[in-house]
Design an enzyme around this catalytic site. Sequence first.
Site, PDB file in Angstrom:
ATOM      1  N   ASN A 119     -14.611   1.889   2.006  1.00 10.20           N
ATOM      2  CA  ASN A 119     -12.995   1.905   2.030  1.00 10.20           C
ATOM      3  C   ASN A 119     -12.305   2.905   3.140  1.00 10.20           C
ATOM      4  OD1 ASN A 119     -13.702   4.425   0.691  1.00 10.20           O
ATOM      5  ND2 ASN A 119     -11.680   4.412  -0.423  1.00 10.20           N
ATOM      6  N   GLY A 137     -16.683  -6.358  -9.242  1.00  9.12           N
ATOM      7  CA  GLY A 137     -16.358  -6.477  -7.778  1.00  9.12           C
ATOM      8  C   GLY A 137     -16.356  -4.890  -7.070  1.00  9.12           C
ATOM      9  N   GLY A 138     -15.809  -4.527  -5.975  1.00  7.59           N
ATOM     10  CA  GLY A 138     -16.069  -3.498  -5.114  1.00  7.59           C
ATOM     11  C   GLY A 138     -15.601  -2.349  -5.868  1.00  7.59           C
ATOM     12  N   LYS A 192     -13.394  -4.789   2.095  1.00 10.95           N
ATOM     13  CA  LYS A 192     -14.134  -3.469   1.662  1.00 10.95           C
ATOM     14  C   LYS A 192     -15.637  -3.740   1.853  1.00 10.95           C
ATOM     15  CE  LYS A 192     -11.058  -0.972  -1.450  1.00 10.95           C
ATOM     16  NZ  LYS A 192     -10.862  -0.311  -2.721  1.00 10.95           N
ATOM     17  N   SER A 224       0.915  -1.273  -0.019  1.00  9.30           N
ATOM     18  CA  SER A 224       0.130   0.040  -0.035  1.00  9.30           C
ATOM     19  C   SER A 224       0.995   1.080  -0.103  1.00  9.30           C
ATOM     20  CB  SER A 224      -0.828  -0.040   1.201  1.00  9.30           C
ATOM     21  OG  SER A 224      -1.730   1.429   1.359  1.00  9.30           O
ATOM     22  N   SER A 282      -0.399   4.250   0.435  1.00  4.98           N
ATOM     23  CA  SER A 282      -1.352   5.061   1.351  1.00  4.98           C
ATOM     24  C   SER A 282      -0.450   5.822   2.423  1.00  4.98           C
ATOM     25  CB  SER A 282      -2.560   4.662   2.024  1.00  4.98           C
ATOM     26  OG  SER A 282      -3.495   4.256   0.707  1.00  4.98           O
ATOM     27  N   ASP A 340     -13.612   5.698  -3.089  1.00  2.00           N
ATOM     28  CA  ASP A 340     -13.305   5.251  -4.208  1.00  2.00           C
ATOM     29  C   ASP A 340     -14.093   5.856  -5.311  1.00  2.00           C
ATOM     30  OD1 ASP A 340     -11.216   3.635  -3.351  1.00  2.00           O
ATOM     31  OD2 ASP A 340     -12.388   1.936  -3.312  1.00  2.00           O
TER      32      ASP A 340
HETATM   33  P1  NAP Z   1     -12.689  -7.601  -6.065  1.00  2.00           P
HETATM   34  O1  NAP Z   1     -13.804  -6.619  -5.103  1.00  2.00           O
HETATM   35  O2  NAP Z   1     -12.155  -8.828  -5.543  1.00  2.00           O
HETATM   36  O3  NAP Z   1     -13.112  -7.490  -7.498  1.00  2.00           O
HETATM   37  C1  NAP Z   1     -12.567  -8.348  -8.258  1.00  2.00           C
HETATM   38  C2  NAP Z   1     -13.000  -8.231  -9.831  1.00  2.00           C
HETATM   39  O4  NAP Z   1     -12.200  -8.686 -10.828  1.00  2.00           O
HETATM   40  C3  NAP Z   1     -14.251  -9.435 -10.003  1.00  2.00           C
HETATM   41  O5  NAP Z   1     -15.389  -8.798 -10.829  1.00  2.00           O
HETATM   42  C4  NAP Z   1     -13.595 -10.390 -10.829  1.00  2.00           C
HETATM   43  O6  NAP Z   1     -14.337 -11.225 -11.554  1.00  2.00           O
HETATM   44  C5  NAP Z   1     -12.341  -9.612 -11.407  1.00  2.00           C
HETATM   45  N1  NAP Z   1     -11.244 -10.834 -11.717  1.00  2.00           N
HETATM   46  C6  NAP Z   1     -10.577 -11.193 -10.716  1.00  2.00           C
HETATM   47  N2  NAP Z   1      -9.469 -11.976 -11.267  1.00  2.00           N
HETATM   48  C7  NAP Z   1      -9.818 -12.109 -12.637  1.00  2.00           C
HETATM   49  C8  NAP Z   1      -9.239 -12.753 -13.742  1.00  2.00           C
HETATM   50  N3  NAP Z   1      -8.057 -13.483 -13.505  1.00  2.00           N
HETATM   51  N4  NAP Z   1      -9.745 -12.704 -14.933  1.00  2.00           N
HETATM   52  C9  NAP Z   1     -11.183 -11.698 -14.982  1.00  2.00           C
HETATM   53  N5  NAP Z   1     -11.635 -11.242 -14.058  1.00  2.00           N
HETATM   54  C10 NAP Z   1     -10.983 -11.254 -12.893  1.00  2.00           C
HETATM   55  O7  NAP Z   1     -11.496  -6.310  -6.157  1.00  2.00           O
HETATM   56  P2  NAP Z   1     -11.627  -4.968  -6.142  1.00  2.00           P
HETATM   57  O8  NAP Z   1     -11.833  -4.160  -4.935  1.00  2.00           O
HETATM   58  O9  NAP Z   1     -12.846  -4.419  -7.174  1.00  2.00           O
HETATM   59  O10 NAP Z   1     -10.378  -4.201  -7.084  1.00  2.00           O
HETATM   60  C11 NAP Z   1     -10.221  -4.351  -8.090  1.00  2.00           C
HETATM   61  C12 NAP Z   1      -8.962  -3.770  -8.655  1.00  2.00           C
HETATM   62  O11 NAP Z   1      -9.349  -2.256  -8.800  1.00  2.00           O
HETATM   63  C13 NAP Z   1      -7.560  -4.223  -7.828  1.00  2.00           C
HETATM   64  O12 NAP Z   1      -6.509  -4.350  -8.622  1.00  2.00           O
HETATM   65  C14 NAP Z   1      -7.592  -3.019  -7.095  1.00  2.00           C
HETATM   66  O13 NAP Z   1      -6.004  -2.602  -6.961  1.00  2.00           O
HETATM   67  C15 NAP Z   1      -8.002  -1.866  -7.940  1.00  2.00           C
HETATM   68  N6  NAP Z   1      -8.271  -0.515  -6.946  1.00  2.00           N
HETATM   69  C16 NAP Z   1      -7.904   0.534  -7.434  1.00  2.00           C
HETATM   70  C17 NAP Z   1      -8.168   1.616  -6.789  1.00  2.00           C
HETATM   71  C18 NAP Z   1      -7.316   2.838  -6.711  1.00  2.00           C
HETATM   72  O14 NAP Z   1      -7.470   3.748  -6.016  1.00  2.00           O
HETATM   73  N7  NAP Z   1      -6.498   3.021  -7.830  1.00  2.00           N
HETATM   74  C19 NAP Z   1      -9.142   1.455  -5.776  1.00  2.00           C
HETATM   75  C20 NAP Z   1      -9.784   0.517  -5.627  1.00  2.00           C
HETATM   76  C21 NAP Z   1      -9.287  -0.532  -6.268  1.00  2.00           C
HETATM   77  P3  NAP Z   1     -15.225 -12.551 -10.924  1.00  2.00           P
HETATM   78  O15 NAP Z   1     -16.369 -11.735 -10.552  1.00  2.00           O
HETATM   79  O16 NAP Z   1     -15.688 -13.452 -12.011  1.00  2.00           O
HETATM   80  O17 NAP Z   1     -14.621 -13.007  -9.686  1.00  2.00           O
END
Ligand code: NAP
Length: 285
Positions: free
Chosen positions: A104, A146-147, A83, A32, A34, A119
Amino acid sequence: MKKFYTLSDLRDWREDDPPIRLGVFGYPVSHSRSPQMQNAALRASGIAMQYARFEIASSELEEAFSLVREHCFVGVNLTAPHKLSAMKFLDEVDADAAAIGAVNTVTRRGEHLVGSNTDSYGIGEAIPAEFGRALAEFDVLILGGGGAARAIAHRCVAENCRHVRIWNRTESAALALAAQVGGNVEACGDLSAAVQDAELIVNATPVGLRPGDLPFISRDRLRADQLVYDTIYEPARTKLLEEAAAAGARTANGLSMLLFQGARAFELWFDRSAPVAVMRSALEE
Ligand code: NAP
């Protein structure tokens, strides 16, 4: 300050100088960025506190919340995998976070822990900062269900985007999200067709974090008039962004979303504006 603290550190809490009163809970958490951003903001604002990483497993979350309450923390951020699951341990969840279904940022208000979602604010500020146009002006394609995808979809609807499509590996999650968000959001099963129609494509999956990850979309499917935003910021240039750049599209990574979600969290904790320029430089160091 340690690289990260654990639940046993919280149980046997020793004050640092300045004291740690903020942090991020995640598992893992050592990646992180942050702390560098929030500690720069605290210093620039003359607030004598520190922000630390806490490696907290899901089974430890309830106790960790009760300990930060006991140690008079101002608040915490939550990253994967907390989250969604953290909501049940909080006293209140504000209206935006309840609608998004993910938290978050947690703020201590008296004896209450209140959950928010910054977010959504983060992506809404990041897109115009990167591309000079507000989210509202785009036909958006969100990759993921996802989130992060939830927060982005809600922000698109709040800003009245022209059209929003959600594509996810598990189509049922995209369908459920589109139904829950409402507005002009639809789930799509055909990624190629959705890419063709999109002006702005946002990756909200972790695909691209690991060196071997293959992008969902290759350069021959992308165009120079499209914009591609990857919420991943480490690596700074994912394979998806490489493909997009090769097609002539404009690209940006998730550092700006991280910055603006962090700035909004700072404002919730301290009820004052965040030193965004200081936070940006700290992140870019
Ligand atoms: P999450 O709730 O675990 O959701 C992950 C999503 O990605 C799900 O829709 C999942 O699909 C899909 N996924 C995971 N592995 C995959 C694969 N191998 N192939 C295809 N789809 C896949 O995670 P999240 O919190 O939404 O975070 C997602 C990303 O956003 C992370 O990389 C995180 O670093 C980034 N993020 C960045 C910020 C920022 O401030 N820059 C803020 C928040 C999040 P399924 O439903 O099929 O499992």
